[in-house]
Design an enzyme around this catalytic site. Structure first.
Site, mmCIF file in Angstrom:
data_model
loop_
_atom_site.group_PDB
_atom_site.id
_atom_site.type_symbol
_atom_site.label_atom_id
_atom_site.label_comp_id
_atom_site.label_asym_id
_atom_site.label_seq_id
_atom_site.Cartn_x
_atom_site.Cartn_y
_atom_site.Cartn_z
ATOM 1 C CG MET A 230 -1.881 -1.197 1.209
ATOM 2 S SD MET A 230 -3.348 -0.941 2.189
ATOM 3 C CE MET A 230 -2.641 -0.726 3.809
ATOM 4 C CG HIS B 211 7.009 -1.867 2.181
ATOM 5 N ND1 HIS B 211 6.934 -0.759 2.997
ATOM 6 C CD2 HIS B 211 5.777 -2.412 2.197
ATOM 7 C CE1 HIS B 211 5.698 -0.645 3.470
ATOM 8 N NE2 HIS B 211 4.977 -1.634 3.014
#
Ligand code: AMP
Length: 288
Positions: A29, A36
């Site tokens: 997102m 990430h």
């Protein structure tokens, strides 16, 4: 790096990726951080090309949740993706994902039920639906998910198994601050004191419980003590529970001593919801 803001161009590009080129996929997102980055790095190591998606999926947020204030840092995200040599970034529009009249969803009904399923009704249905839709567009060989969101990982793994999708789901260890606090796009909402002194206590307690489990001493009283300790520190604790793997069933007292478990926490601190967990894997087991 190819950046696709529309799905039509992405599909055209994807169709030209030759057969035999392995595709790694990291759905996110955005508001990217080193957690990430670890997923992207793992994908680059293991796959010929890596595709990143950034989409703040409205259907996985409840009506009272933080959809409108969810951090959006797209330029920084693209710069990080470039540094990590991501091959393509897919930035779908809400109207690409949910065109007018959209009325289909995917619901997994066992693994999704407990823990966050209770406090975020509809959340995992939103997750399963967007993940399947992204899988159909991206057609990855392997998709990478963080074990920080352990329940999400097990739900996705179950959906892939139930629907017999030919995609490997890989779980990546949680990346943490030196303090032990799990990196999260939401940590930025915490005061310095909460970030540095209070929130790191989640991992401390989870680790104590994990040690107890590995020594075959875990019981409900220890779980309740840890929950109370975190409540006293200022958390509004939603759950601190041990669950069996991979179906997230309720463990019997015997299971607490000998079965592979996730010990999972969710709580609200200074208005921000934080989750974390540790896995207790006996017998040299690996999760993916
Ligand atoms: P999000 O952007 O929060 O939806 O997260 C995208 C992916 O990154 C999910 O698979 C998360 O589990 C993973 N992720 C988020 N935080 C971390 C972290 N601290 N360590 C490892 N993976 C993470």
């Amino acid at each position: 790096m190819n950046v696709f803001r529309g799905i039509a161009e992405f599909k055209e590009w994807r169709a030209k990726v030759p057969q035999g080129v392995s595709v790694g996929f990291v759905p996110t997102m955005g508001a990217l951080h080193n957690g990430h980055a670890a997923l992207l790095a793992r994908s680059s190591q293991e796959s010929d090309i890596t595709i990143l998606s950034i989409f703040v999926n409205p259907t996985q947020f409840g009506a009272t949740e933080d959809l409108s204030r969810y951090p959006r840092t797209i330029e920084d995200d693209l710069a990080l993706a470039r540094r990590l040599r991501v091959d393509a970034v897919l930035l779908p529009e809400v109207s690409d994902v949910y065109p007018d009249g959209y009325s289909t969803s995917v619901s997994e009904n066992v693994v999704s039920e407990p823990l966050c399923g209770i406090f975020r009704p509809g959340h995992f249905e939103g997750v399963a639906t967007i993940v399947l839709k992204l899988f159909l567009w991206v057609k990855p060989n392997t998709a990478y998910f963080g074990l920080k969101d352990a329940q999400q990982f097990f739900v996705v793994q179950k959906v892939v198994r139930d629907l017999d999708l030919d995609i490997k789901i890989c779980g990546v260890e949680t990346i943490r601050e030196v303090s032990g606090l799990a990196l999260s796009s939401r940590n930025r909402y915490l005061s310095k004191n909460a970030q540095e002194l209070i929130a790191p206590k989640i991992f401390l307690h989870l680790n104590q419980l994990k040690d107890a489990a590995l020594e075959r001493q875990l019981n409900e009283a220890l779980l309740a003590d840890a929950k109370n300790a975190l409540t006293k520190l200022g958390f509004l604790v939603q759950y601190l529970e041990a669950r069996t793997l991979p179906a997230l069933g309720v463990p019997s007292p015997d299971d607490l001593l000998s079965t592979d478990l996730v010990i999972a926490f969710a709580g609200i601190l200074e208005g921000t919801r934080l989750i974390d967990n540790v896995l207790v894997l006996h017998r040299f087991r690996k999760i993916s």
